[in-house]
Design a protein around this motif. Structure first.
Motif, PDB file in Angstrom:
ATOM      1  N   UNK A   1      12.232  27.365  20.220  1.00  0.00           N
ATOM      2  CA  UNK A   1      13.083  27.891  21.231  1.00  0.00           C
ATOM      3  C   UNK A   1      13.700  29.250  20.703  1.00  0.00           C
ATOM      4  N   UNK A   2      13.202  30.194  21.456  1.00  0.00           N
ATOM      5  CA  UNK A   2      13.258  31.601  20.925  1.00  0.00           C
ATOM      6  C   UNK A   2      13.918  32.552  22.099  1.00  0.00           C
ATOM      7  N   UNK A   3      15.020  32.121  22.640  1.00  0.00           N
ATOM      8  CA  UNK A   3      15.327  32.911  24.010  1.00  0.00           C
ATOM      9  C   UNK A   3      15.611  34.641  23.799  1.00  0.00           C
ATOM     10  N   UNK A   4      16.014  34.734  22.614  1.00  0.00           N
ATOM     11  CA  UNK A   4      16.270  36.365  22.280  1.00  0.00           C
ATOM     12  C   UNK A   4      14.846  37.113  22.381  1.00  0.00           C
ATOM     13  N   UNK A   5      13.838  36.332  21.866  1.00  0.00           N
ATOM     14  CA  UNK A   5      12.595  36.981  21.683  1.00  0.00           C
ATOM     15  C   UNK A   5      12.082  37.325  23.384  1.00  0.00           C
ATOM     16  N   UNK A   6      12.433  36.342  24.251  1.00  0.00           N
ATOM     17  CA  UNK A   6      12.015  36.504  25.466  1.00  0.00           C
ATOM     18  C   UNK A   6      12.859  37.453  26.210  1.00  0.00           C
ATOM     19  N   UNK A   7      14.138  37.530  25.687  1.00  0.00           N
ATOM     20  CA  UNK A   7      14.947  38.398  26.523  1.00  0.00           C
ATOM     21  C   UNK A   7      14.296  40.073  26.061  1.00  0.00           C
ATOM     22  N   UNK A   8      14.191  40.101  24.738  1.00  0.00           N
ATOM     23  CA  UNK A   8      13.479  41.330  24.429  1.00  0.00           C
ATOM     24  C   UNK A   8      12.241  41.875  25.228  1.00  0.00           C
ATOM     25  N   UNK A   9      11.522  40.645  25.418  1.00  0.00           N
ATOM     26  CA  UNK A   9      10.141  40.877  26.155  1.00  0.00           C
ATOM     27  C   UNK A   9      10.465  41.585  27.559  1.00  0.00           C
TER      28      UNK A   9
ATOM     29  N   UNK B   1       9.728  44.736  29.656  1.00  0.00           N
ATOM     30  CA  UNK B   1       8.846  44.698  31.000  1.00  0.00           C
ATOM     31  C   UNK B   1       9.633  45.514  32.123  1.00  0.00           C
ATOM     32  N   UNK B   2      10.958  45.252  32.187  1.00  0.00           N
ATOM     33  CA  UNK B   2      11.905  45.877  33.242  1.00  0.00           C
ATOM     34  C   UNK B   2      11.685  47.469  32.960  1.00  0.00           C
ATOM     35  N   UNK B   3      11.421  47.893  31.827  1.00  0.00           N
ATOM     36  CA  UNK B   3      11.404  49.368  31.506  1.00  0.00           C
ATOM     37  C   UNK B   3      10.201  49.759  31.607  1.00  0.00           C
ATOM     38  N   UNK B   4       8.961  49.272  31.097  1.00  0.00           N
ATOM     39  CA  UNK B   4       7.642  49.521  30.926  1.00  0.00           C
ATOM     40  C   UNK B   4       6.675  48.854  31.733  1.00  0.00           C
ATOM     41  N   UNK B   5       6.994  47.747  32.172  1.00  0.00           N
ATOM     42  CA  UNK B   5       5.978  46.971  32.832  1.00  0.00           C
ATOM     43  C   UNK B   5       5.001  46.456  31.804  1.00  0.00           C
ATOM     44  N   UNK B   6       3.708  46.318  32.191  1.00  0.00           N
ATOM     45  CA  UNK B   6       2.797  45.777  31.126  1.00  0.00           C
ATOM     46  C   UNK B   6       2.481  46.531  30.243  1.00  0.00           C
ATOM     47  N   UNK B   7       2.731  47.653  30.029  1.00  0.00           N
ATOM     48  CA  UNK B   7       2.498  48.683  28.961  1.00  0.00           C
ATOM     49  C   UNK B   7       2.661  48.182  27.757  1.00  0.00           C
ATOM     50  N   UNK B   8       1.735  48.128  26.872  1.00  0.00           N
ATOM     51  CA  UNK B   8       1.811  47.250  25.590  1.00  0.00           C
ATOM     52  C   UNK B   8       2.513  48.084  24.522  1.00  0.00           C
TER      53      UNK B   8
END
Length: 334
Positions: free
Chosen positions: A67-75, A79-86
């Protein structure tokens, strides 16, 4: 140079070398958990509410117990800023890692009041190869985030004790929540605060009440996990028996020591022997722990309580991996 200029110069070197050490990672592709934590995780493609109610990676189908919601918020932010760009995901890991080094510099400077010591320690920490897995593995973001928020929480607690202002305690507790929602092993932070009070501050027992809010947060954190049915860190049958788990951990400690001193042949997935009885490496590990415990006691008696605190920090932080509870692997560099 004036004192502030020296401090800024030290910080600039730490930040530059921290980012420079990882300049070759931005084209690295998805590996293992990256596929369902990031690539195929629909929950991070629009800040879905399930980020806060389901295990990480559930947006891609596979269900785990993390359960790591902050990690998902970071992802989701990346994604909202760069899309799928790694490159954005890799930059985020490096950012939190370098930010932690800056916080470490501040912490050591406050504890020892020696700026050169703080600089050299933080510099070694930020470029040490042992962090390669945590920083370069995109799914390992939870570790740099946890360390960043955890150190920030600890520093805020120190400011609370120094300035006697409640807002610093509130900030510290809030940062602890962010760290806990990044990676669960930060549950040891209240024990670090108690160790700090008993060694560095040499506080009376009544001062330990300051750690109560953190334990309350942990209590409600596990209640939340139970409500969401994310109430176990591992698959129940991964391995059994608390004594064999502790013996295996003691054996692994020697490898951790070795890698900290000689970070050679690093690997993402180690094969660790599962032990059911005492062995020479386990006995050697127990002897080393005993020696370090004696050093901690000796330094504390001699008034060098910061060194005692450092020894306690190392072993308190290892409690979640000590075999007392089940974990999802026997040995990880991160």
């Amino acid at each position: 140079m004036r004192k502030k200029e020296v401090t800024y110069s030290f910080l600039a070197i730490i930040i530059f070398l921290g980012f420079f050490s990882y300049t070759n990672i931005y084209q690295n592709n998805y590996v293992w958990d990256d596929l369902h934590f990031i690539k195929d995780n629909r929950f991070i493609q629009g800040f879905h509410k399930e980020i806060f109610t389901m295990p990480i990676g559930a947006g891609a189908g596979p269900v785990n117990r993390f359960y790591r919601p902050m990690q998902q918020v970071a992802y989701a932010t990346v994604y909202s800023l760069f899309g799928p760009n790694l490159g954005g995901y890799h930059f985020l890991s490096v950012f939190f890692h370098v930010g932690s080094a800056v916080l470490l510099f501040i912490l050591i400077k406050k504890l020892f009041n020696k700026e050169l010591l703080a600089f050299l320690t933080s510099l070694l920490w930020v470029i040490h190869p042992i962090h390669t897995e945590s920083v370069t593995y995109m799914s390992g973001l939870s570790a740099p985030m946890m360390v960043f928020f955890g150190l920030a929480s600890f520093l805020s607690y120190i400011y609370f004790r120094e300035k006697k202002k409640a807002q610093f305690l509130i900030i510290s507790v809030a940062l602890f929540i962010l760290a806990l929602l990044s990676k669960e092993i930060i549950v040891t932070l209240p024990l670090l605060l108690i160790a700090y009070e008993l060694t560095v501050k040499r506080s009376k027992l009544h001062k330990l009440k300051n750690s109560a809010p953190y334990f309350i947060i942990i209590f409600f954190y596990f209640i939340l996990r139970s409500i969401l049915n994310i109430n176990s860190f591992v698959h129940e049958n991964f391995y059994i028996g608390v004594i064999p788990r502790i013996l295996t951990f003691l054996n692994s400690l020697l490898t951790y020591y070795k890698l900290l001193i000689i970070p050679k042949n690093l690997h993402l997935d180690y094969e660790v022997p599962f032990l059911n009885s005492l062995t020479i490496p386990v006995l050697l590990s127990i002897i080393i722990i005993g020696l370090l415990a004696y050093l901690g006691y000796f330094y504390n008696k001699k008034g060098k309580s910061e060194l005692s605190f450092g020894i306690l920090w190392f072993f308190i932080a290892f409690i979640p991996m000590s075999g007392v509870i089940r974990v999802n692997n026997l040995f990880f560099e991160h």
